[in-house]
Scaffold this active site. Structure first.
Site, PDB file in Angstrom:
ATOM      1  N   ALA A  43       0.848  -1.197   0.000  1.00 56.62           N
ATOM      2  CA  ALA A  43       0.000   0.000   0.000  1.00 56.62           C
ATOM      3  C   ALA A  43       0.883   1.246   0.000  1.00 56.62           C
ATOM      4  O   ALA A  43       1.444   1.612   1.040  1.00 56.62           O
ATOM      5  CB  ALA A  43      -0.925  -0.001   1.218  1.00 56.62           C
ATOM      6  N   GLU A  83      -2.000   6.904  -2.605  1.00 55.62           N
ATOM      7  CA  GLU A  83      -3.053   7.545  -1.830  1.00 55.62           C
ATOM      8  C   GLU A  83      -3.997   8.320  -2.749  1.00 55.62           C
ATOM      9  O   GLU A  83      -3.631   8.634  -3.890  1.00 55.62           O
ATOM     10  CB  GLU A  83      -2.432   8.484  -0.794  1.00 55.62           C
ATOM     11  N   PRO A  84      -5.206   8.616  -2.269  1.00 55.15           N
ATOM     12  CA  PRO A  84      -6.210   9.257  -3.138  1.00 55.15           C
ATOM     13  C   PRO A  84      -5.741  10.555  -3.786  1.00 55.15           C
ATOM     14  O   PRO A  84      -6.125  10.854  -4.919  1.00 55.15           O
ATOM     15  CB  PRO A  84      -7.380   9.509  -2.182  1.00 55.15           C
ATOM     16  N   ILE A 107      -5.242  -0.527  -4.243  1.00 58.98           N
ATOM     17  CA  ILE A 107      -4.339  -1.511  -3.660  1.00 58.98           C
ATOM     18  C   ILE A 107      -4.653  -2.909  -4.201  1.00 58.98           C
ATOM     19  O   ILE A 107      -5.694  -3.500  -3.905  1.00 58.98           O
ATOM     20  CB  ILE A 107      -4.437  -1.492  -2.121  1.00 58.98           C
ATOM     21  N   THR A 108      -3.736  -3.427  -4.987  1.00 49.81           N
ATOM     22  CA  THR A 108      -3.885  -4.749  -5.582  1.00 49.81           C
ATOM     23  C   THR A 108      -3.889  -5.821  -4.498  1.00 49.81           C
ATOM     24  O   THR A 108      -3.035  -5.824  -3.616  1.00 49.81           O
ATOM     25  CB  THR A 108      -2.742  -5.016  -6.577  1.00 49.81           C
ATOM     26  N   GLU A 130       9.624  -4.262 -10.087  1.00 49.39           N
ATOM     27  CA  GLU A 130       8.194  -4.121 -10.391  1.00 49.39           C
ATOM     28  C   GLU A 130       7.997  -3.619 -11.819  1.00 49.39           C
ATOM     29  O   GLU A 130       7.130  -4.118 -12.563  1.00 49.39           O
ATOM     30  CB  GLU A 130       7.536  -3.155  -9.406  1.00 49.39           C
ATOM     31  N   GLY A 139     -12.084  -8.682 -35.792  1.00 48.11           N
ATOM     32  CA  GLY A 139     -13.393  -8.181 -36.192  1.00 48.11           C
ATOM     33  C   GLY A 139     -14.380  -8.182 -35.047  1.00 48.11           C
ATOM     34  O   GLY A 139     -14.025  -7.975 -33.887  1.00 48.11           O
ATOM     35  N   GLY A 140     -15.631  -8.452 -35.359  1.00 40.92           N
ATOM     36  CA  GLY A 140     -16.686  -8.424 -34.354  1.00 40.92           C
ATOM     37  C   GLY A 140     -16.463  -9.404 -33.225  1.00 40.92           C
ATOM     38  O   GLY A 140     -16.809  -9.116 -32.072  1.00 40.92           O
ATOM     39  N   THR A 143       3.660   5.865 -14.097  1.00 40.08           N
ATOM     40  CA  THR A 143       3.031   6.086 -15.390  1.00 40.08           C
ATOM     41  C   THR A 143       4.066   6.294 -16.500  1.00 40.08           C
ATOM     42  O   THR A 143       5.245   6.552 -16.241  1.00 40.08           O
ATOM     43  CB  THR A 143       2.120   7.319 -15.343  1.00 40.08           C
TER      44      THR A 143
END
Length: 398
Positions: free
Chosen positions: A144, A147-148, A177-178, A261, A358-359, A384
């Site tokens: 963890a 944070e937000p 948090i994974t 990571e 395709g579809g 990122t």
């Protein structure tokens, strides 16, 4: 010969492929719908030695190095697994390394740090309580940091840990948090000075500790079989003995383990691209339009050739950088470039693979549709693309 193509690693590939075929493929669609993988899968992977790859035997691992971990990651995806499965099953790859390093596990032995006043610190106790059970598949750990309101700015962490005797009192929140829903413990980055000071430490916080709440399960675009949660800490008392390493050394510890990571995410990216090339090639050979197989058309053949080239080039560069990291070289810039190169290749290849389907490629029944969704997080997680570019720019002296 490729640097990862040795007799031992070929056997590791075969073991991984058999595991995916037998234990994963019959159930992966159900796990996607359930939003998580079962705990039993961790125990199964541990029993055959996959869960502990890359961790020393001295802490309960299976041995091997970064390149062995890359082989396992690559083969899981190329055998029909997914990056979401990697995230769910191997979260300990980001939850445990800080403990192992603090205990001296990286050098093959367990060492002890020290608290103030000459007290011997039990970093080896953390190994016994958390690392060994996790590598045995009986516990699940999470990391963890985010944070937000912090995003990729690790130094701006505002979750605080105030020392109170032989405990820390933790207050704050974490997000994205994974494995946060299933985790038995969370390796948590906290600020041991004023919020945003950058003076960080790492604490291991057990689920069920009063004041520690696992919030709502977050719904995501991809990685559906990997549970993701918000965490809240309100006056959570954590023993000082649950601190990893010395106080205020958390930022350095986090930075030191970012390379592994990011290379794992780069591996997931190029392996996803390779898998999508295989899926698209098979589809174009079998699918006929206007009386001819798609693969008989020059435009399609050239598109597949370009996709294959991008995937293989990314793989080669990631392997080269990973070998340098495994050898102990400080290649921070090159790791950032490897991640960006692999993610860019994955984005292009997965998009073209779905287009060629395709579809059908737009349906949940299509494996390529899952890869399309899962791939989008790879340029976000672990730093990122923009953060990687900033690292690269600094490496250029800009």
């Amino acid at each position: 010969m490729s640097i990862v193509d040795t007799p031992e690693r070929r056997q590791l590939r075969e073991l991984t492929r058999a595991f995916v075929t037998r234990e994963v493929l019959p159930h992966l669609a159900d796990w996607e719908r359930a939003g998580e993988v079962p705990r039993e899968l961790h125990a199964t992977a541990a029993k055959i030695g996959l869960l502990g790859i890359g961790f020393p035997e001295s802490v309960g691992g299976s041995g091997g190095d970064l390149l062995d971990s890359i082989v396992v990651t690559e083969e899981i995806i190329r055998s029909g697994g997914s990056s979401g499965l990697i995230a769910a099953l191997f979260t300990h790859g980001i939850a445990l390394p800080h403990m192992v390093a603090a205990a001296g596990g990286q050098s093959g032995g367990l060492l002890r740090g020290r608290l103030g006043g000459g007290q011997v610190r039990g970093d080896d106790d953390l190994v016994d309580r958390y690392v060994r059970p996790t590598l045995a598949g009986t516990m699940i750990g999470a990391l963890a940091i985010t944070e937000p309101d912090g995003g990729s700015d690790v130094a701006a962490i505002r979750t605080t840990a105030r020392r109170d005797g032989d405990h820390y009192v933790v207050n704050g929140s974490k997000t994205y948090i994974t494995s946060g829903v299933r985790a038995d413990f969370v390796t948590t980055a906290v600020c041991t000075d004023f919020p945003g000071s950058g003076e960080l430490s790492l604490l291991v916080i057990d689920k069920g500790t009063p004041g520690f709440t696992v919030g709502r399960r977050l719904e995501k675009l991809g990685w559906h079989c990997s549970d993701t949660a918000e965490l809240s800490f309100v006056d959570v008392r954590v023993p000082v003995t649950n601190r990893i390493g010395e106080e205020n050394t958390g930022f350095l510890a986090i930075m030191q383990h970012f390379a592994a990571e990011r290379l794992s995410l780069a591996t997931q990216a190029y392996a996803t691209a390779q898998r999508c090339v295989e899926l698209a090639t098979r589809w174009c050979r079998d699918r006929a339009t206007f009386g001819r197989p798609l693969a008989s058309r020059q435009l399609v053949r050239h598109r597949l050739a370009e996709m294959h080239t991008r995937a293989e080039a990314a793989r080669a560069y990631v392997h080269e950088v990973a070998a340098r990291v495994a050898a102990g070289e400080p290649v921070v810039t090159e790791v950032a470039m490897a991640k960006n190169v692999a993610v860019a290749a994955c984005d292009q290849v997965v998009d073209q693979a779905l287009q060629l389907h395709g579809g059908f490629g737009y349906l949940r029944d299509a494996e390529v549709e899952r890869h399309y969704r899962d791939a989008r997080i790879l340029g976000i997680g672990g730093g990122t693309t923009e953060i990687m570019n900033e690292i690269i720019a600094k490496g250029m002296g800009l």
